[in-house]
Write a protein that holds these residues in place. Structure first.
Motif, PDB file in Angstrom:
ATOM      1  N   TYR A  88       0.822  -1.207   0.000  1.00 31.26           N
ATOM      2  CA  TYR A  88       0.000   0.000   0.000  1.00 31.26           C
ATOM      3  C   TYR A  88       0.862   1.265   0.000  1.00 31.26           C
ATOM      4  O   TYR A  88       0.612   2.190  -0.773  1.00 31.26           O
ATOM      5  CB  TYR A  88      -0.953  -0.013   1.193  1.00 31.26           C
ATOM      6  CG  TYR A  88      -2.016   1.041   1.095  1.00 31.26           C
ATOM      7  CD1 TYR A  88      -3.047   0.928   0.168  1.00 31.26           C
ATOM      8  CD2 TYR A  88      -1.989   2.163   1.909  1.00 31.26           C
ATOM      9  CE1 TYR A  88      -4.022   1.901   0.056  1.00 31.26           C
ATOM     10  CE2 TYR A  88      -2.966   3.138   1.807  1.00 31.26           C
ATOM     11  CZ  TYR A  88      -3.981   2.995   0.887  1.00 31.26           C
ATOM     12  OH  TYR A  88      -4.946   3.966   0.769  1.00 31.26           O
ATOM     13  N   THR A  89       1.886   1.306   0.829  1.00 30.38           N
ATOM     14  CA  THR A  89       2.741   2.493   0.842  1.00 30.38           C
ATOM     15  C   THR A  89       3.524   2.612  -0.472  1.00 30.38           C
ATOM     16  O   THR A  89       3.790   3.720  -0.924  1.00 30.38           O
ATOM     17  CB  THR A  89       3.681   2.515   2.066  1.00 30.38           C
ATOM     18  OG1 THR A  89       4.436   1.305   2.116  1.00 30.38           O
ATOM     19  CG2 THR A  89       2.890   2.693   3.364  1.00 30.38           C
ATOM     20  N   ALA A  90       3.846   1.487  -1.111  1.00 32.14           N
ATOM     21  CA  ALA A  90       4.496   1.541  -2.426  1.00 32.14           C
ATOM     22  C   ALA A  90       3.557   2.151  -3.468  1.00 32.14           C
ATOM     23  O   ALA A  90       3.994   2.941  -4.313  1.00 32.14           O
ATOM     24  CB  ALA A  90       4.950   0.150  -2.864  1.00 32.14           C
ATOM     25  N   LEU A  91       2.268   1.802  -3.408  1.00 32.45           N
ATOM     26  CA  LEU A  91       1.293   2.417  -4.318  1.00 32.45           C
ATOM     27  C   LEU A  91       1.205   3.927  -4.078  1.00 32.45           C
ATOM     28  O   LEU A  91       1.178   4.714  -5.028  1.00 32.45           O
ATOM     29  CB  LEU A  91      -0.090   1.785  -4.140  1.00 32.45           C
ATOM     30  CG  LEU A  91      -0.312   0.435  -4.796  1.00 32.45           C
ATOM     31  CD1 LEU A  91      -1.606  -0.191  -4.300  1.00 32.45           C
ATOM     32  CD2 LEU A  91      -0.330   0.566  -6.316  1.00 32.45           C
ATOM     33  N   TYR A  94       1.103  11.506   2.100  1.00 35.27           N
ATOM     34  CA  TYR A  94       0.376  10.854   3.180  1.00 35.27           C
ATOM     35  C   TYR A  94       1.144  10.964   4.484  1.00 35.27           C
ATOM     36  O   TYR A  94       2.347  11.170   4.499  1.00 35.27           O
ATOM     37  CB  TYR A  94       0.105   9.379   2.846  1.00 35.27           C
ATOM     38  CG  TYR A  94       1.347   8.510   2.773  1.00 35.27           C
ATOM     39  CD1 TYR A  94       1.760   7.760   3.863  1.00 35.27           C
ATOM     40  CD2 TYR A  94       2.108   8.438   1.607  1.00 35.27           C
ATOM     41  CE1 TYR A  94       2.891   6.961   3.800  1.00 35.27           C
ATOM     42  CE2 TYR A  94       3.232   7.648   1.531  1.00 35.27           C
ATOM     43  CZ  TYR A  94       3.619   6.900   2.629  1.00 35.27           C
ATOM     44  OH  TYR A  94       4.736   6.120   2.564  1.00 35.27           O
ATOM     45  N   ASN A  95       0.407  10.842   5.569  1.00 31.82           N
ATOM     46  CA  ASN A  95       0.981  10.806   6.900  1.00 31.82           C
ATOM     47  C   ASN A  95       0.848   9.378   7.392  1.00 31.82           C
ATOM     48  O   ASN A  95      -0.267   8.845   7.449  1.00 31.82           O
ATOM     49  CB  ASN A  95       0.231  11.774   7.823  1.00 31.82           C
ATOM     50  CG  ASN A  95       0.833  11.847   9.209  1.00 31.82           C
ATOM     51  OD1 ASN A  95       1.333  10.853   9.735  1.00 31.82           O
ATOM     52  ND2 ASN A  95       0.771  13.020   9.799  1.00 31.82           N
ATOM     53  N   TYR A 150      -1.992   8.107   9.580  1.00 32.04           N
ATOM     54  CA  TYR A 150      -3.366   8.027   9.118  1.00 32.04           C
ATOM     55  C   TYR A 150      -3.587   7.023   7.990  1.00 32.04           C
ATOM     56  O   TYR A 150      -4.636   7.017   7.372  1.00 32.04           O
ATOM     57  CB  TYR A 150      -3.842   9.410   8.671  1.00 32.04           C
ATOM     58  CG  TYR A 150      -3.732  10.433   9.778  1.00 32.04           C
ATOM     59  CD1 TYR A 150      -4.526  10.345  10.903  1.00 32.04           C
ATOM     60  CD2 TYR A 150      -2.813  11.471   9.703  1.00 32.04           C
ATOM     61  CE1 TYR A 150      -4.414  11.271  11.933  1.00 32.04           C
ATOM     62  CE2 TYR A 150      -2.698  12.397  10.721  1.00 32.04           C
ATOM     63  CZ  TYR A 150      -3.501  12.286  11.833  1.00 32.04           C
ATOM     64  OH  TYR A 150      -3.390  13.196  12.845  1.00 32.04           O
ATOM     65  N   VAL A 151      -2.613   6.189   7.735  1.00 30.32           N
ATOM     66  CA  VAL A 151      -2.735   5.194   6.674  1.00 30.32           C
ATOM     67  C   VAL A 151      -3.171   3.872   7.306  1.00 30.32           C
ATOM     68  O   VAL A 151      -2.346   3.101   7.769  1.00 30.32           O
ATOM     69  CB  VAL A 151      -1.403   5.013   5.909  1.00 30.32           C
ATOM     70  CG1 VAL A 151      -1.546   3.949   4.840  1.00 30.32           C
ATOM     71  CG2 VAL A 151      -0.957   6.322   5.296  1.00 30.32           C
ATOM     72  N   PHE A 152      -4.451   3.630   7.370  1.00 30.93           N
ATOM     73  CA  PHE A 152      -5.026   2.423   7.945  1.00 30.93           C
ATOM     74  C   PHE A 152      -4.510   2.144   9.353  1.00 30.93           C
ATOM     75  O   PHE A 152      -3.604   2.812   9.839  1.00 30.93           O
ATOM     76  CB  PHE A 152      -4.790   1.193   7.061  1.00 30.93           C
ATOM     77  CG  PHE A 152      -5.466   1.248   5.719  1.00 30.93           C
ATOM     78  CD1 PHE A 152      -6.784   1.670   5.596  1.00 30.93           C
ATOM     79  CD2 PHE A 152      -4.814   0.872   4.562  1.00 30.93           C
ATOM     80  CE1 PHE A 152      -7.414   1.706   4.371  1.00 30.93           C
ATOM     81  CE2 PHE A 152      -5.432   0.907   3.337  1.00 30.93           C
ATOM     82  CZ  PHE A 152      -6.740   1.322   3.239  1.00 30.93           C
ATOM     83  N   GLU A 153      -5.094   1.161   9.990  1.00 23.11           N
ATOM     84  CA  GLU A 153      -4.612   0.675  11.272  1.00 23.11           C
ATOM     85  C   GLU A 153      -3.803  -0.575  10.971  1.00 23.11           C
ATOM     86  O   GLU A 153      -4.332  -1.559  10.476  1.00 23.11           O
ATOM     87  CB  GLU A 153      -5.807   0.304  12.167  1.00 23.11           C
ATOM     88  CG  GLU A 153      -6.697   1.469  12.505  1.00 23.11           C
ATOM     89  CD  GLU A 153      -7.984   1.011  13.168  1.00 23.11           C
ATOM     90  OE1 GLU A 153      -8.064  -0.137  13.646  1.00 23.11           O
ATOM     91  OE2 GLU A 153      -8.921   1.802  13.191  1.00 23.11           O
ATOM     92  N   TRP A 154      -2.510  -0.505  11.232  1.00 25.11           N
ATOM     93  CA  TRP A 154      -1.651  -1.633  10.878  1.00 25.11           C
ATOM     94  C   TRP A 154      -1.576  -2.627  12.022  1.00 25.11           C
ATOM     95  O   TRP A 154      -1.323  -2.268  13.156  1.00 25.11           O
ATOM     96  CB  TRP A 154      -0.254  -1.149  10.516  1.00 25.11           C
ATOM     97  CG  TRP A 154      -0.263  -0.236   9.352  1.00 25.11           C
ATOM     98  CD1 TRP A 154       0.004   1.093   9.369  1.00 25.11           C
ATOM     99  CD2 TRP A 154      -0.583  -0.564   8.001  1.00 25.11           C
ATOM    100  NE1 TRP A 154      -0.127   1.611   8.092  1.00 25.11           N
ATOM    101  CE2 TRP A 154      -0.494   0.615   7.240  1.00 25.11           C
ATOM    102  CE3 TRP A 154      -0.950  -1.743   7.365  1.00 25.11           C
ATOM    103  CZ2 TRP A 154      -0.730   0.650   5.885  1.00 25.11           C
ATOM    104  CZ3 TRP A 154      -1.202  -1.706   6.002  1.00 25.11           C
ATOM    105  CH2 TRP A 154      -1.086  -0.520   5.278  1.00 25.11           C
TER     106      TRP A 154
END
Length: 153
Positions: A132-135, A143-144, A147-151
């Motif tokens: 996802y972070t690669a996309l 992005y921060n 705030y990118v999903f709950e991992w």
């Protein structure tokens, strides 16, 4: 809408709440079919879908009458309700807040369809977080990390 001509291809990605691995093989196909039905009902064209146990990839030909956010809201809400009302899981199901939406050209569709269809092989090597972070980086989306999903590791 008369005289409106579009060619919009959107790759949607979103996760199961808490990144729980709830989408098991026995319901995966049924859920994918249900979601594609929602997409078609809203006059979009489903091109590829794969539900991993903890997230989903969906490629759609977007109809211009509905915003992406509204389509995602409809997919998440209707599919969660369907799973819960039919008691297809041992627990209550919900999708996490948020989503990724990435646009592609028609010339890229074959590669994106193959990428989505090969999700199990892909995730044997790469975690969802890495993917996802690669996309986000590939599409130059700011992005921060907080705030990118709950991992869930």
């Amino acid at each position: 809408m008369a005289n409106t001509y579009t060619q919009l291809y959107i790759h949607l990605v979103f996760a199961v709440h808490g990144r729980e691995r709830l989408i098991k093989e026995p319901i995966r196909e049924r859920l994918q079919q249900y979601i594609c039905g929602i997409v078609r009902e809203k006059r979009h064209k489903p091109l590829a879908i794969y539900c991993m146990p903890d997230h989903l990839h969906l490629l759609v030909g977007l109809h211009p009458d509905q915003a992406i956010a509204d389509l995602v809201r409809d997919i998440k809400g209707n599919s969660s309700t369907w799973l819960n009302e039919n008691r297809l899981l041992f627990t209550r199901f919900e999708w996490q807040r948020g989503y990724g939406a990435f646009s592609y050209a028609k010339s890229q569709l074959d590669a994106v369809v193959q990428y989505i269809q090969r999700q199990p092989e892909h995730h044997a090597r790469v975690s969802f977080r890495e993917e996802y972070t690669a996309l986000l980086r590939k599409f130059a989306v700011e992005y921060n990390e907080r705030y990118v999903f709950e991992w869930v590791e």
